[in-house]
Enzyme design. Sequence first.
Site, PDB file in Angstrom:
ATOM      1  N   PRO A  10       0.791  -1.230   0.000  1.00 39.30           N
ATOM      2  CG  PRO A  10      -0.174  -1.151   2.107  1.00 39.30           C
ATOM      3  CD  PRO A  10       0.493  -2.087   1.154  1.00 39.30           C
ATOM      4  CG  ASN A  11      -0.303   4.306   1.170  1.00 45.04           C
ATOM      5  OD1 ASN A  11      -1.260   4.835   0.603  1.00 45.04           O
ATOM      6  ND2 ASN A  11      -0.400   3.754   2.357  1.00 45.04           N
ATOM      7  NE  ARG A  18       4.011   6.587   1.585  1.00 43.08           N
ATOM      8  CZ  ARG A  18       4.211   5.385   2.087  1.00 43.08           C
ATOM      9  NH1 ARG A  18       4.728   4.445   1.329  1.00 43.08           N
ATOM     10  NH2 ARG A  18       3.921   5.122   3.325  1.00 43.08           N
ATOM     11  CE1 TYR A  23       8.804   5.101   3.042  1.00 41.46           C
ATOM     12  CE2 TYR A  23       7.281   6.959   3.005  1.00 41.46           C
ATOM     13  CZ  TYR A  23       7.736   5.796   3.601  1.00 41.46           C
ATOM     14  OH  TYR A  23       7.144   5.319   4.741  1.00 41.46           O
ATOM     15  CG  ASN A  73       8.466  -1.757   0.577  1.00 35.18           C
ATOM     16  OD1 ASN A  73       7.881  -1.886   1.657  1.00 35.18           O
ATOM     17  ND2 ASN A  73       9.072  -0.635   0.220  1.00 35.18           N
ATOM     18  CB  ALA A  76       1.446   0.295   6.611  1.00 31.97           C
ATOM     19  CG  HIS A  79       4.949  -2.040  10.387  1.00 37.76           C
ATOM     20  ND1 HIS A  79       6.276  -2.375  10.516  1.00 37.76           N
ATOM     21  CD2 HIS A  79       4.918  -1.029   9.474  1.00 37.76           C
ATOM     22  CE1 HIS A  79       7.011  -1.589   9.723  1.00 37.76           C
ATOM     23  NE2 HIS A  79       6.201  -0.770   9.077  1.00 37.76           N
ATOM     24  CG  ASP A  86      -0.424 -17.088   8.757  1.00 33.56           C
ATOM     25  OD1 ASP A  86       0.556 -17.172   9.531  1.00 33.56           O
ATOM     26  OD2 ASP A  86      -1.607 -17.084   9.151  1.00 33.56           O
ATOM     27  CD  GLU A  97      10.664  -7.460   6.273  1.00 35.22           C
ATOM     28  OE1 GLU A  97      10.977  -8.559   6.788  1.00 35.22           O
ATOM     29  OE2 GLU A  97      10.220  -6.497   6.926  1.00 35.22           O
ATOM     30  CG  HIS A  99      11.026  -2.208   5.126  1.00 36.84           C
ATOM     31  ND1 HIS A  99       9.679  -2.169   4.890  1.00 36.84           N
ATOM     32  CD2 HIS A  99      11.272  -3.377   5.756  1.00 36.84           C
ATOM     33  CE1 HIS A  99       9.119  -3.266   5.372  1.00 36.84           C
ATOM     34  NE2 HIS A  99      10.068  -4.016   5.895  1.00 36.84           N
ATOM     35  CB  ILE A 100      12.360   2.909   0.702  1.00 36.27           C
ATOM     36  CG1 ILE A 100      11.879   2.101  -0.509  1.00 36.27           C
ATOM     37  CG2 ILE A 100      13.064   4.193   0.280  1.00 36.27           C
ATOM     38  CD1 ILE A 100      10.693   2.723  -1.233  1.00 36.27           C
ATOM     39  CB  SER A 101      12.273   4.677   5.444  1.00 43.33           C
ATOM     40  OG  SER A 101      11.258   3.808   5.929  1.00 43.33           O
ATOM     41  NE  ARG A 106       9.674   6.356   8.849  1.00 42.93           N
ATOM     42  CZ  ARG A 106       8.776   6.158   7.879  1.00 42.93           C
ATOM     43  NH1 ARG A 106       8.961   5.202   6.982  1.00 42.93           N
ATOM     44  NH2 ARG A 106       7.703   6.920   7.797  1.00 42.93           N
ATOM     45  NE  ARG A 110       6.498   4.598  10.115  1.00 47.10           N
ATOM     46  CZ  ARG A 110       5.467   4.681   9.268  1.00 47.10           C
ATOM     47  NH1 ARG A 110       5.230   3.711   8.405  1.00 47.10           N
ATOM     48  NH2 ARG A 110       4.678   5.738   9.279  1.00 47.10           N
TER      49      ARG A 110
HETATM   50  C1  DQA Z   1       8.181   1.158   4.105  1.00 50.08           C
HETATM   51  C2  DQA Z   1       8.168   1.411   5.611  1.00 50.08           C
HETATM   52  C3  DQA Z   1       6.793   1.175   6.193  1.00 50.08           C
HETATM   53  O1  DQA Z   1       6.794   1.420   7.595  1.00 50.08           O
HETATM   54  C4  DQA Z   1       5.783   2.117   5.554  1.00 50.08           C
HETATM   55  O2  DQA Z   1       4.499   1.855   6.037  1.00 50.08           O
HETATM   56  C5  DQA Z   1       5.817   2.055   4.060  1.00 50.08           C
HETATM   57  C6  DQA Z   1       7.106   1.976   3.399  1.00 50.08           C
HETATM   58  C7  DQA Z   1       9.532   1.518   3.471  1.00 50.08           C
HETATM   59  O3  DQA Z   1       9.756   1.101   2.336  1.00 50.08           O
HETATM   60  O4  DQA Z   1      10.341   2.223   4.090  1.00 50.08           O
HETATM   61  O5  DQA Z   1       4.792   2.162   3.407  1.00 50.08           O
HETATM   62  O6  DQA Z   1       7.947  -0.215   3.871  1.00 50.08           O
END
Ligand code: DQA
Length: 141
Positions: A10-11, A18, A23, A73, A76, A79, A86, A97, A99-101, A106, A110
């Site tokens: 998502p997002n 964004r 990001y 990725n 959210a 978390h 599963d 897995e 994550h950009i950040s 944070r 997270r």
């Molecule tokens: C994220 C980190 C997550 O906490 C956040 O909800 C995202 C992006 C990252 O790529 O840093 O949507 O997965």
Amino acid sequence: MKRILIVNGPNLNLLGRREPEIYGYTNCETIISQLRERFPDLTIDYFQSNHEGELIDRLQQVGYDAGTGIVLNAGAYTHTSLALADCIAAIEVPVIEVHISNVHAREEIRHRSLISPVATGIIVGLGTDVYRLGVEALTRL
Ligand code: DQA
């Protein structure tokens, strides 16, 4: 590893506009086209969804294909989603897995990932380069 599926949750369709201070300014199209240029011998597919069940459906679709690896990725859902965790535990292909950040630098919510215990490996906090690093990790497995 011949086939790579990059999955964004998502997002992450909003990458590039964004919260760019977190990001970055690179959008998904650029990330994927750069990966295809850099890894011409791999088939790189891309899937993004804002919906938990759609992400699970897509992971299940490729989850038993020998020669396939996934860079995920989950946004959210990382978390919160026991269902996604599963699914990753159930499927047989490796899942990296990403994550950009740096989620650990944070908010506390997270810091916990439901996905990490079932992921093959984790790459965090290196900007959008995490996708390239994820693909490279899969090619070395
Ligand atoms: C994220 C980190 C997550 O906490 C956040 O909800 C995202 C992006 C990252 O790529 O840093 O949507 O997965």
